[in-house]
Design an enzyme around this catalytic site. Structure first.
Site, short mmCIF file in Angstrom:
data_model
loop_
_atom_site.label_atom_id
_atom_site.label_comp_id
_atom_site.label_asym_id
_atom_site.label_seq_id
_atom_site.Cartn_x
_atom_site.Cartn_y
_atom_site.Cartn_z
N GLY A 46 37.43 -29.62 1.70
CA GLY A 46 38.82 -30.00 1.79
C GLY A 46 39.34 -29.76 3.19
O GLY A 46 38.80 -28.93 3.94
N GLN A 51 45.59 -28.27 9.68
CA GLN A 51 44.38 -27.64 10.19
C GLN A 51 43.84 -28.36 11.44
O GLN A 51 43.05 -27.79 12.18
CB GLN A 51 43.29 -27.60 9.12
CG GLN A 51 43.61 -26.65 7.99
CD GLN A 51 42.50 -26.65 6.96
OE1 GLN A 51 42.51 -27.48 6.06
NE2 GLN A 51 41.56 -25.75 7.11
N CYS A 93 37.78 -20.58 4.18
CA CYS A 93 38.61 -21.63 4.77
C CYS A 93 38.05 -22.00 6.13
O CYS A 93 37.62 -21.14 6.90
CB CYS A 93 40.05 -21.12 4.90
SG CYS A 93 41.19 -22.30 5.63
N LEU A 94 38.09 -23.28 6.43
CA LEU A 94 37.64 -23.76 7.73
C LEU A 94 38.49 -23.19 8.86
O LEU A 94 38.04 -23.14 10.00
CB LEU A 94 37.67 -25.29 7.77
CG LEU A 94 36.70 -25.99 6.82
CD1 LEU A 94 36.96 -27.50 6.80
CD2 LEU A 94 35.26 -25.70 7.19
N HIS A 135 44.54 -25.03 -2.61
CA HIS A 135 44.27 -24.47 -1.29
C HIS A 135 44.82 -25.40 -0.20
O HIS A 135 45.50 -24.96 0.73
CB HIS A 135 42.76 -24.27 -1.14
CG HIS A 135 42.32 -23.70 0.16
ND1 HIS A 135 41.84 -22.42 0.29
CD2 HIS A 135 42.24 -24.25 1.40
CE1 HIS A 135 41.51 -22.20 1.55
NE2 HIS A 135 41.75 -23.30 2.25
N GLU A 136 44.51 -26.70 -0.31
CA GLU A 136 44.95 -27.65 0.71
C GLU A 136 46.46 -27.85 0.68
O GLU A 136 47.10 -27.95 1.74
CB GLU A 136 44.23 -28.99 0.56
CG GLU A 136 42.72 -28.92 0.72
CD GLU A 136 42.24 -28.16 1.95
OE1 GLU A 136 42.94 -28.15 2.99
OE2 GLU A 136 41.15 -27.56 1.88
N HIS A 139 48.17 -25.19 2.56
CA HIS A 139 48.20 -25.44 4.01
C HIS A 139 49.44 -26.24 4.40
O HIS A 139 50.04 -26.00 5.45
CB HIS A 139 46.95 -26.20 4.47
CG HIS A 139 45.75 -25.35 4.70
ND1 HIS A 139 45.70 -24.36 5.65
CD2 HIS A 139 44.54 -25.35 4.10
CE1 HIS A 139 44.52 -23.78 5.63
NE2 HIS A 139 43.78 -24.36 4.68
#
Length: 179
Positions: A46, A51, A93-94, A135-136, A139
């Site tokens: 994702g 991000q 997380c990225l 999660h996304e 963000h």
């Protein structure tokens, strides 16, 4: 298409609330394509526009990493309409280097948003898909998964990260798939 730079915590833009997309343009579609390419290259399941430094309410999710693109979800202005149940999932997380933690989330979600053709899309998910969608969307609201863990764990991580950044050592990426 291009692979975009993924911002890392504590980058301030990651804590800002994204604005709704008012008009879906060719630029919006290109951004989504670049986000998809970036997500797969990371590798992740994702990615949200903040991000990559864009404060727009856009996410991409694909939890089927064995068949990339087959079950790809692209959502503009996503919102959670319904949640049910509860689960605890170990998230990474990225945008959060070298750290995972157990996070409590809804076990099932229904999310509505738009696709690139301005058509409404409803996504129902459970398990990893439910976690990835929540999660996304977090963000987009300026929240990271570390905001959902205990203050003590978050502070320990922040101190460790500051030490890593001060040391000048290269940042290592986890070989695991990240949300």
């Amino acid at each position: 298409m291009a692979i975009l730079k993924i911002l890392k915590y504590p980058e301030p833009i990651l804590k800002k609330i994204s604005l709704p997309v008012k008009n879906i343009t060719g630029e919006t579609v290109r951004l989504i394509q670049d986000m998809v390419e970036t997500m797969y290259a990371a590798p992740g399941v994702g990615l949200a526009a903040p991000q990559v430094g864009i404060l727009q309410r856009i996410i991409v999710v694909d939890i089927d990493y064995e068949n990339p693109g087959k079950n790809l979800i692209r959502l503009i202005n996503p919102e959670i309409r319904h949640t049910d149940g509860e689960l605890i999932w170990e998230e990474g997380c990225l945008s959060v280097m070298d750290f995972t933690a157990e996070v409590k989330r809804a076990a099932r979600v229904e999310v509505a948003g738009l696709n690139e053709k301005e058509q409404e899309v409803i996504v129902e998910g459970e398990g990893l898909l439910a976690v990835a969608l929540q999660h996304e969307i977090d963000h987009l609201d300026g929240k990271l998964f570390i905001d959902r863990i205990s203050r003590l764990k978050r502070e320990l991580y922040t101190r460790r990260l500051k030490k890593i950044l001060r040391s000048g050592k290269p940042q290592t990426e986890s070989p695991r798939l990240m949300i």
